[in-house]
Design an enzyme around this catalytic site. Sequence first.
Site, PDB file in Angstrom:
ATOM      1  N   HIS A  60      64.757  27.356  35.067  1.00  0.00           N
ATOM      2  CA  HIS A  60      65.053  27.767  36.206  1.00  0.00           C
ATOM      3  C   HIS A  60      65.887  26.537  36.951  1.00  0.00           C
ATOM      4  CE1 HIS A  60      61.973  24.670  36.066  1.00  0.00           C
ATOM      5  NE2 HIS A  60      61.990  24.064  37.259  1.00  0.00           N
ATOM      6  N   HIS A  62      66.074  24.433  39.060  1.00  0.00           N
ATOM      7  CA  HIS A  62      65.740  22.781  39.258  1.00  0.00           C
ATOM      8  C   HIS A  62      66.152  21.119  38.581  1.00  0.00           C
ATOM      9  CE1 HIS A  62      61.681  23.660  41.704  1.00  0.00           C
ATOM     10  NE2 HIS A  62      62.223  24.150  42.518  1.00  0.00           N
ATOM     11  N   ASP A  64      65.542  18.534  37.592  1.00  0.00           N
ATOM     12  CA  ASP A  64      65.326  17.756  36.469  1.00  0.00           C
ATOM     13  C   ASP A  64      65.378  18.901  34.760  1.00  0.00           C
ATOM     14  OD1 ASP A  64      63.434  19.047  37.429  1.00  0.00           O
ATOM     15  OD2 ASP A  64      61.830  17.924  36.512  1.00  0.00           O
ATOM     16  N   HIS A  65      65.937  20.289  35.505  1.00  0.00           N
ATOM     17  CA  HIS A  65      65.811  20.884  33.851  1.00  0.00           C
ATOM     18  C   HIS A  65      67.910  21.448  33.808  1.00  0.00           C
ATOM     19  CE1 HIS A  65      61.438  22.042  33.687  1.00  0.00           C
ATOM     20  NE2 HIS A  65      61.704  21.797  34.922  1.00  0.00           N
ATOM     21  N   HIS A 118      56.950  29.225  40.463  1.00  0.00           N
ATOM     22  CA  HIS A 118      57.604  28.214  41.080  1.00  0.00           C
ATOM     23  C   HIS A 118      58.877  27.737  41.633  1.00  0.00           C
ATOM     24  CE1 HIS A 118      58.099  24.096  39.808  1.00  0.00           C
ATOM     25  NE2 HIS A 118      58.843  23.798  38.872  1.00  0.00           N
ATOM     26  N   ASP A 141      58.226  25.316  33.861  1.00  0.00           N
ATOM     27  CA  ASP A 141      57.098  24.772  35.281  1.00  0.00           C
ATOM     28  C   ASP A 141      56.387  26.024  35.539  1.00  0.00           C
ATOM     29  OD1 ASP A 141      58.395  21.996  34.537  1.00  0.00           O
ATOM     30  OD2 ASP A 141      59.166  22.358  36.923  1.00  0.00           O
ATOM     31  N   HIS A 179      56.118  19.149  31.258  1.00  0.00           N
ATOM     32  CA  HIS A 179      55.689  18.140  31.635  1.00  0.00           C
ATOM     33  C   HIS A 179      54.777  17.506  30.892  1.00  0.00           C
ATOM     34  CE1 HIS A 179      58.796  17.850  35.614  1.00  0.00           C
ATOM     35  NE2 HIS A 179      58.663  19.285  35.548  1.00  0.00           N
TER      36      HIS A 179
HETATM   37 ZN   LIG Z   1      60.462  22.983  39.079  1.00  0.00          ZN
END
Ligand SMILES: [Zn+2]
Length: 268
Positions: A60, A62, A64-65, A118, A141, A179
């Site tokens: 996805h 985001h 941090d990915h 998410h 996530d 995570h």
């Molecule tokens: Zn995420």
Amino acid sequence: MTNSSTQALSVLTVPAFHDNYLWLIHDGVHAVAVDPGDAKPIRAALEANGLKLTAILLTHHHADHIGGVPELLQHYQVPVFGPRNETIAAVTLPVGEGKVFDVPGLPLRLSVLDVPGHTMGHIAYVREATDDAPTWLFCGDTLFAGGCGRLFEGTPAQMISSLGKLAALPDDTKVYCAHEYTLSNLRFARVVEPDNVALQERVKVETDKREHNLPTVPSTIGVEKATNPFLRYREPAIAEQLVQAGRLDRIDTPLATFTALRLWKNDF
Ligand SMILES: [Zn+2]
């Protein structure tokens, strides 16, 4: 010496930021990075293990990915698989549910599930079980050990459907989520389902891992089905606990229970 292409695949855990896990699937020679939010630890892990990157997989959009993708592409010219229903500039091969593909450079065939909730276009990658290994799930996530992702874009009904697809995988499926939220998730789970013995046992096991600085991930679908309230919201005891805690007016539909559960976790 040449490296055999029949070497079994393994998965390297690459910690990043405060509590992210990035994943490298490799055969000892070639590797694919899953959700490389940061290029530095991925490049260090590739170098330390003598691996060459052959592809990138994204679940996805985001940061941090995906944040490490531009830097990785400067060093490795590789295809980037990612969700067809999200706009991620670096993605060269958009994929979605029903897609089955072979990852370049590795004896690795993956299928894709759409798991919105998410984010709206979130996808998961599944490798079917082999003679050497159980099913592997890379779910970003969506499903966490003991919990689930926040609903930033999707609805509770979408998340229920997405989690249902993941829960339908074999019990021994390894769940590579993104995570290390497990202990915090389990603290909530115990409040929601205080009489769940499997959950009490799991808290001991995972606490011990963290005290020894070990990751609690990957989990398995079987463990999640036994202990994760976001897969167990149909249990009457959970709805009753929500009512008792004033989080639900009365016992209602599974959707109402799930919605109340997710909202409570947001405030927990
Ligand atoms: Zn995420």
